[in-house]
Motif scaffolding. Structure first.
Motif, PDB file in Angstrom:
ATOM      1  N   MET A  71     -15.434  -0.131 -10.137  1.00 51.02           N
ATOM      2  CA  MET A  71     -16.062  -0.100  -8.708  1.00 51.02           C
ATOM      3  C   MET A  71     -14.568  -0.192  -8.114  1.00 51.02           C
ATOM      4  O   MET A  71     -13.968   0.038  -6.793  1.00 51.02           O
ATOM      5  N   ILE A  72     -13.927  -1.517  -8.666  1.00 53.92           N
ATOM      6  CA  ILE A  72     -12.276  -1.793  -8.865  1.00 53.92           C
ATOM      7  C   ILE A  72     -11.301  -1.017  -8.193  1.00 53.92           C
ATOM      8  O   ILE A  72     -10.742  -0.505  -7.609  1.00 53.92           O
ATOM      9  N   ASP A  73     -11.234  -0.256  -9.651  1.00 52.54           N
ATOM     10  CA  ASP A  73     -10.755   0.707  -9.876  1.00 52.54           C
ATOM     11  C   ASP A  73     -10.954   2.363  -8.641  1.00 52.54           C
ATOM     12  O   ASP A  73      -9.748   2.964  -8.116  1.00 52.54           O
ATOM     13  N   ASN A  74     -12.019   2.170  -8.213  1.00 53.85           N
ATOM     14  CA  ASN A  74     -12.465   3.156  -7.260  1.00 53.85           C
ATOM     15  C   ASN A  74     -11.676   3.204  -6.201  1.00 53.85           C
ATOM     16  O   ASN A  74     -10.697   4.105  -5.686  1.00 53.85           O
ATOM     17  N   TYR A  75     -12.494   1.634  -5.641  1.00 60.39           N
ATOM     18  CA  TYR A  75     -11.271   1.395  -4.500  1.00 60.39           C
ATOM     19  C   TYR A  75     -10.037   1.617  -4.449  1.00 60.39           C
ATOM     20  O   TYR A  75      -9.437   2.035  -3.854  1.00 60.39           O
ATOM     21  N   ILE A  76      -9.701   1.238  -5.501  1.00 55.54           N
ATOM     22  CA  ILE A  76      -7.667   0.917  -5.568  1.00 55.54           C
ATOM     23  C   ILE A  76      -7.272   2.551  -5.311  1.00 55.54           C
ATOM     24  O   ILE A  76      -6.142   2.816  -5.303  1.00 55.54           O
ATOM     25  N   LEU A  77      -7.832   3.145  -6.638  1.00 57.93           N
ATOM     26  CA  LEU A  77      -7.846   4.685  -6.244  1.00 57.93           C
ATOM     27  C   LEU A  77      -7.887   5.528  -4.739  1.00 57.93           C
ATOM     28  O   LEU A  77      -6.816   6.145  -4.288  1.00 57.93           O
ATOM     29  N   SER A  78      -8.992   4.591  -4.009  1.00 58.08           N
ATOM     30  CA  SER A  78      -9.065   5.577  -2.923  1.00 58.08           C
ATOM     31  C   SER A  78      -8.505   4.913  -1.808  1.00 58.08           C
ATOM     32  O   SER A  78      -7.609   5.645  -0.773  1.00 58.08           O
ATOM     33  N   ALA A  79      -7.217   3.367  -2.008  1.00 57.31           N
ATOM     34  CA  ALA A  79      -6.907   3.064  -1.171  1.00 57.31           C
ATOM     35  C   ALA A  79      -5.077   3.929  -1.610  1.00 57.31           C
ATOM     36  O   ALA A  79      -5.015   4.410  -0.420  1.00 57.31           O
ATOM     37  N   THR A  80      -4.967   4.400  -2.864  1.00 56.38           N
ATOM     38  CA  THR A  80      -3.802   5.149  -3.195  1.00 56.38           C
ATOM     39  C   THR A  80      -3.344   6.556  -2.591  1.00 56.38           C
ATOM     40  O   THR A  80      -2.408   6.765  -1.448  1.00 56.38           O
ATOM     41  N   LYS A  81      -4.797   7.274  -2.175  1.00 60.90           N
ATOM     42  CA  LYS A  81      -5.094   8.621  -1.050  1.00 60.90           C
ATOM     43  C   LYS A  81      -5.229   7.954  -0.523  1.00 60.90           C
ATOM     44  O   LYS A  81      -4.773   9.327   0.239  1.00 60.90           O
ATOM     45  N   ILE A 132      -2.312  10.293   2.843  1.00 66.28           N
ATOM     46  CA  ILE A 132      -2.415  10.687   3.806  1.00 66.28           C
ATOM     47  C   ILE A 132      -1.597   9.656   4.734  1.00 66.28           C
ATOM     48  O   ILE A 132      -1.365  10.220   5.980  1.00 66.28           O
ATOM     49  N   GLY A 133      -1.123   9.035   4.478  1.00 64.87           N
ATOM     50  CA  GLY A 133      -0.722   7.925   5.826  1.00 64.87           C
ATOM     51  C   GLY A 133      -1.073   7.213   7.067  1.00 64.87           C
ATOM     52  O   GLY A 133      -0.784   6.670   7.652  1.00 64.87           O
ATOM     53  N   ASP A 134      -2.412   6.808   5.983  1.00 63.16           N
ATOM     54  CA  ASP A 134      -3.562   6.164   6.874  1.00 63.16           C
ATOM     55  C   ASP A 134      -3.556   4.490   6.031  1.00 63.16           C
ATOM     56  O   ASP A 134      -4.186   4.216   4.994  1.00 63.16           O
ATOM     57  N   ASN A 135      -2.719   3.849   7.309  1.00 66.29           N
ATOM     58  CA  ASN A 135      -2.240   2.794   6.119  1.00 66.29           C
ATOM     59  C   ASN A 135      -3.553   1.555   6.582  1.00 66.29           C
ATOM     60  O   ASN A 135      -4.228   0.747   5.768  1.00 66.29           O
ATOM     61  N   LYS A 136      -4.420   1.663   7.909  1.00 66.55           N
ATOM     62  CA  LYS A 136      -5.607   0.630   8.360  1.00 66.55           C
ATOM     63  C   LYS A 136      -6.544   0.810   6.891  1.00 66.55           C
ATOM     64  O   LYS A 136      -7.600   0.092   6.616  1.00 66.55           O
TER      65      LYS A 136
END
Length: 287
Positions: free
Chosen positions: A197-207, A211-215
């Motif tokens: 779950m942690i890796d999945n959230y970190i991966l989603s943050a990277t994606k 696309i330039g969505d820092n928030k």
């Protein structure tokens, strides 16, 4: 007197004749009875031998079917265990789980080599994975676990972890794994699922950053950090915590700059709108 003598002799001969035929008939009856007894005994012995032969044949066929069923089940299990072992990235599984998997694989190939001693491949695999298990046992505990790099890989690993959990439950039911060992392994698997779950959230943050969505990236990183703290994994996820904190600090700084820039733009727009409004009022007064 003469006739009496003749008659007496006749009766004596007749009596001998009757005794003779009685003995013959009695012997014939006895012989017939004994023959029937022998036939019945022979039939019983033949029937018993036939039933025994059929029973032995069925028993042999049953053992062959059970052996074939066991052989196919062991081959299927070895294939699944090897597929699961190869699916996990290097250094992803803790040492305890790796040793458990190797023990299961060794146990399967040991049984296969006994069932099929003429198959050298089973003995070769047994020796190979026995050596790997012993090497893993001698290795120190791995403190730096691998991070997964794609959503597809995360979903695949999650499925294998679920299968591994069910496999452990079956071994507990068969008595080949104690409840205490299972409780230890279950906690480790739970932590691994949390790590996914942690890796999945970190991966989603990277994606999101791509696309330039820092928030949105901040949102996912915050979720990952909250899980680590909630599950008490801060001591085992030091690298992840350090990465998340560094990224959050950087992104919060960028968001402040973006907010300040957006505020200046909005102020300029408001000022320009006000100036245009004043010009319009002056023009109306002039007209």
């Amino acid at each position: 007197y003469c006739w009496d003598t003749v008659y007496t002799k006749y009766l004596g001969q007749l009596d001998l004749y009757n005794h003779y035929w009685y003995d013959i008939n009695n012997k014939a009856v006895q012989k017939l009875i004994m023959t029937s007894v022998y036939i019945i005994i022979g039939f019983i012995l033949l029937s018993s031998a036939t039933i025994g032969f059929i029973s032995i044949k069925q028993s042999i066929a049953k053992r062959k079917r059970e052996r074939a069923r066991l052989l196919n089940a062991l081959k299927k299990r070895s294939k699944e265990l090897l597929q699961m072992l190869n699916a996990f990235p290097s250094n992803f599984l803790p040492k305890e789980i790796s040793v458990f998997l190797y023990r299961c694989i060794v146990d399967v190939f040991e049984q296969l080599s006994k069932l099929e001693p003429k198959q050298p491949e089973f003995l070769k695999q047994l020796m190979l994975y026995t050596a790997k298990m012993e090497t893993t046992i001698r290795q120190p505990m791995n403190t730096h676990q691998a991070h997964l790099q794609s959503t597809t890989q995360i979903n695949e690993i999650r499925q294998y972890l679920n299968y591994l959990g069910r496999f452990m439950q079956n071994r507990v039911k068969r008595g080949s794994l104690s409840n205490q060992q299972y409780a230890t392994y279950k906690l480790i698997l739970k932590n691994l699922v949390t790590k996914l779950m942690i890796d999945n959230y970190i991966l989603s943050a990277t994606k999101s950053l791509d696309i330039g969505d820092n928030k949105l990236a901040v949102h996912y990183l915050t979720l990952a950090k909250d899980i680590i703290i909630k599950e008490g994994l801060a001591s085992t996820q030091k690298d992840s915590i350090a990465h998340i904190n560094a990224e959050l600090m950087r992104l919060h700084k960028l968001l402040r700059i973006e907010d300040e820039a957006a505020s200046k733009v909005q102020v300029n727009k408001d000022t320009q709108a006000k100036a245009e409004g004043d010009d319009w009022k002056k023009k109306n007064v002039y007209d």
